[in-house]
Structures are given as C-alpha cells and as structure tokens.
Design an enzyme around this catalytic site. Structure first.
Site, PDB file in Angstrom:
ATOM      1  N   ASP A  67      77.236 -68.273 -27.945  1.00 51.94           N
ATOM      2  CA  ASP A  67      77.467 -69.509 -29.149  1.00 51.94           C
ATOM      3  C   ASP A  67      78.486 -68.835 -30.289  1.00 51.94           C
ATOM      4  O   ASP A  67      79.067 -69.604 -30.613  1.00 51.94           O
ATOM      5  CB  ASP A  67      76.201 -69.909 -29.620  1.00 51.94           C
ATOM      6  CG  ASP A  67      75.338 -70.628 -28.321  1.00 51.94           C
ATOM      7  OD1 ASP A  67      76.061 -71.237 -27.349  1.00 51.94           O
ATOM      8  OD2 ASP A  67      74.326 -71.276 -28.824  1.00 51.94           O
ATOM      9  N   ARG A 164      63.887 -71.997 -54.995  1.00 55.02           N
ATOM     10  CA  ARG A 164      63.735 -70.600 -55.321  1.00 55.02           C
ATOM     11  C   ARG A 164      62.908 -70.018 -54.125  1.00 55.02           C
ATOM     12  O   ARG A 164      61.678 -70.100 -53.507  1.00 55.02           O
ATOM     13  CB  ARG A 164      62.478 -70.562 -56.345  1.00 55.02           C
ATOM     14  CG  ARG A 164      62.556 -68.854 -56.711  1.00 55.02           C
ATOM     15  CD  ARG A 164      61.877 -69.083 -58.280  1.00 55.02           C
ATOM     16  NE  ARG A 164      61.787 -67.385 -58.452  1.00 55.02           N
ATOM     17  CZ  ARG A 164      60.665 -66.676 -58.272  1.00 55.02           C
ATOM     18  NH1 ARG A 164      59.331 -66.945 -57.864  1.00 55.02           N
ATOM     19  NH2 ARG A 164      60.650 -65.225 -58.825  1.00 55.02           N
ATOM     20  N   ASP A 166      63.919 -67.140 -49.990  1.00 56.80           N
ATOM     21  CA  ASP A 166      64.554 -66.171 -49.617  1.00 56.80           C
ATOM     22  C   ASP A 166      66.102 -66.409 -49.095  1.00 56.80           C
ATOM     23  O   ASP A 166      67.042 -65.869 -49.184  1.00 56.80           O
ATOM     24  CB  ASP A 166      64.178 -65.469 -48.404  1.00 56.80           C
ATOM     25  CG  ASP A 166      62.846 -64.617 -48.637  1.00 56.80           C
ATOM     26  OD1 ASP A 166      62.563 -64.279 -49.944  1.00 56.80           O
ATOM     27  OD2 ASP A 166      62.312 -64.191 -47.617  1.00 56.80           O
ATOM     28  N   THR A 177      69.150 -75.893 -34.332  1.00 60.46           N
ATOM     29  CA  THR A 177      68.367 -75.056 -33.364  1.00 60.46           C
ATOM     30  C   THR A 177      68.826 -73.731 -33.745  1.00 60.46           C
ATOM     31  O   THR A 177      68.051 -72.931 -33.004  1.00 60.46           O
ATOM     32  CB  THR A 177      68.681 -75.158 -31.780  1.00 60.46           C
ATOM     33  OG1 THR A 177      70.390 -74.902 -31.772  1.00 60.46           O
ATOM     34  CG2 THR A 177      68.671 -76.623 -31.498  1.00 60.46           C
ATOM     35  N   ALA A 178      69.348 -73.075 -34.856  1.00 60.29           N
ATOM     36  CA  ALA A 178      69.678 -72.099 -35.020  1.00 60.29           C
ATOM     37  C   ALA A 178      69.006 -71.505 -36.187  1.00 60.29           C
ATOM     38  O   ALA A 178      67.590 -71.643 -36.372  1.00 60.29           O
ATOM     39  CB  ALA A 178      71.191 -71.704 -35.282  1.00 60.29           C
ATOM     40  N   ALA A 201      61.200 -69.290 -46.609  1.00 59.41           N
ATOM     41  CA  ALA A 201      60.100 -68.599 -47.482  1.00 59.41           C
ATOM     42  C   ALA A 201      60.194 -69.200 -48.806  1.00 59.41           C
ATOM     43  O   ALA A 201      60.431 -68.211 -49.522  1.00 59.41           O
ATOM     44  CB  ALA A 201      60.360 -66.940 -47.137  1.00 59.41           C
TER      45      ALA A 201
END
Length: 306
Positions: A67, A164, A166, A177-178, A201
């Site tokens: 891909d 805020r 990661d 889908t990634a 996160a």
C-alpha cells in the site's frame, strides 16, 4: 497505451515482477520507464527518466509493492492522474489487487481497457506554507519523550476546540483503515466523501473522532506550549520537530485513479483482512484455524511477528 511507468518498492526485491512486465512489454511493443535512481534495479530496456517525468510521460503506472508504494504512485500523479495498477508484494495491502502470477493477464486487460477505475480522494495540505498531498492521512505526532501534541481545531474558520494527545490524525475514507483505525477511529466506506479527525491517546480536549463534510476546510494550529511535533504524510515524515505553525487541509475529489479488475472479489478480500485485524490471535495461532488451502494465502498476507 504506449508507455508504462514503474513505481518500485524502495527496499523489497522486485526483480521477478519487473522481468514479467519486461517480457510482456517486449511482446506487445510497449515502452517502460522508471525513475533514474532506480535504473540499477531494472533491465536496460527500461528507460530511466527524471522522477518528475515518470507519471507525466506514462499512460499508466504499475506500482510494485504494498500500500505504501501504491500511495506513492498516486501522489506522483496527483497533478495529472493516471490509472495505477497495484502488484502485491506487501504484507497486508488494502489498495493493491494483483498478485504476480496474474500479472500478464492483468497487463493485457489493461491494454484492452478491460477494467474499471476506482476514484480516490486526497487531502491537499498547506503545512506551514509547503504544499503536500496525502491519500491516506496526515498526522501531527509527538516526538517520544517530549510531551503531547497540543493543537486547536478550526473548521471553516470557526474554532471548535483543542487536542492534547499523542497524535492527531486527519484521514480520507481510504485512510480510515490505517492510522485513524489504529487510533480508534471509525471505518468509513470508500464510497463516501468525508474527512475524519481522530486523536490518538487523548489526554484532554476533544477525545472522540470528528467526521466532517468534504467541503469543510480544516485547520490545526499548534499551541505555544505544545511539544515538538512530527508531521507525517501517508506515514512518511514530512516535517520533523515542528514547534509552531499550522496545517490547513482541504478534500480533493478524483485525485487518484486505481485500476480494478474484479471489484467484488477485491471487496471480499478486504473484508476478510479487516476481520483478521480484529481477531485476538498471534499470526501463528490464527494460521492453525484456517483451512489448508487458505494457509499459504495467510502466510503471504499477514505481517511477520516482531
């Protein structure tokens, strides 16, 4: 269709596939070209040309890899979209369709125009004044050990809040889908026009995915107290250690053209791949659950254990 451009995986051995294409091109009196820096990886009959000319001079592109290689081929032709045929050498490709043994037939169908085109949108992005495009996603990612990405979100000039986290991932339906999916974002039908913003996160601020209209303009602007940020485009680092600035994002329809020969089979295969991703088994455990005939296919598709 007289000329085909080859887009090669940067590290995998593509010799066998290139030889198949070269033999077919010789029989059908078609020219092949590749970017000059890859000339040592192809037969001398393949013409090396400047990287910027591969997509402009070719009638179609053949992506040899997974891909990531396919996304690179689509990006290379974004100013003048050409049909892109994906040949699978990757581990878990969702865009590529053709396996190497089926390549001669696929090339003949390409020549006779016996295929359909799957249109893909991209994100046209202004990253602190630099123009880039992404067919999967663009992401603002924290540098390890440097705190969190802190950025405000504006849609059509209207402030909506802040992140805020990661990372903050902005994706197309194809890219859902990634990275966005891995961060907990929704799966978006490729038949839908939409922009998805998903925090990874999240610690504060917006903590859920936001799905926007393709006609809405997105702006992510780093706050003064944000950590240093890496800007990734389709998984590639575009800018490292950014501490200020903004990313303006707009949705561009029909920016990429992907060749499809059997749309139903392709969709069924991707449905199976998505199912495999959600099963709580290691690859070697999952292999034992498959019928004997499917085990070899599984070994090709699943990534190696790290």
């Amino acid at each position: 269709m007289s000329g085909l451009g080859l887009v090669l995986h940067p590290t995998r051995d593509v010799t066998e596939v290139v030889e198949i294409i070269e033999r077919w091109a010789t029989r059908h009196n078609k020219s092949l070209m590749v970017r000059a820096q890859d000339r040592h990886r192809v037969p001398t009959s393949v013409e090396p040309v400047p990287e910027c000319e591969v997509a402009t001079r070719a009638d179609a592109l053949i992506s040899i890899g997974g891909d990531g290689t396919m996304l690179g081929a689509l990006r290379s032709a974004v100013l003048d979209p050409k049909p892109v045929l994906g040949v699978h050498l990757g581990r878990l490709g969702f865009l590529v369709e053709v396996e190497p043994p089926a390549l001669p037939e696929a090339l003949s169908r390409l020549l006779s125009k016996d295929f359909t085109i799957e249109s893909h949108a991209c994100l046209a992005c202004d990253v602190c004044g630099d123009d880039v495009v992404a067919f999967n996603d663009i992401a603002l990612v924290r540098q390890p050990g440097s705190g969190f990405v802190t950025a405000t979100l504006a849609v059509d000039g209207q402030q909506y809040g802040y992140y805020r986290a990661d990372a903050v991932v902005v994706s197309t339906p194809t890219g859902s889908t990634a990275y966005s999916y891995a961060a907990g974002g929704p799966l978006i039908s490729p038949a839908t026009d939409a922009v998805v913003i998903t925090p990874s996160a999240p610690m504060a601020g917006i903590s859920r995915s936001v799905v926007l209209s393709p006609d809405e303009k997105v702006r992510l602007e780093l706050e003064p107290h944000s950590s240093a940020v890496v800007v990734e485009m389709d998984g590639l680092v575009f800018r490292d250690a950014a501490t200020e600035g903004a990313v303006d994002i707009s949705y561009r329809r029909n920016a990429g053209l992907v060749v499809r020969f059997d749309r139903q089979r392709y969709q069924e295969r991707n449905q199976l791949k998505m199912t495999l991703l959600d099963l709580p088994f290691l690859p070697e455990q999952l292999r034992e659950l498959l019928p004997d005939g499917a085990q070899r296919s599984h070994d090709r598709e699943m990534p190696p254990r790290r």
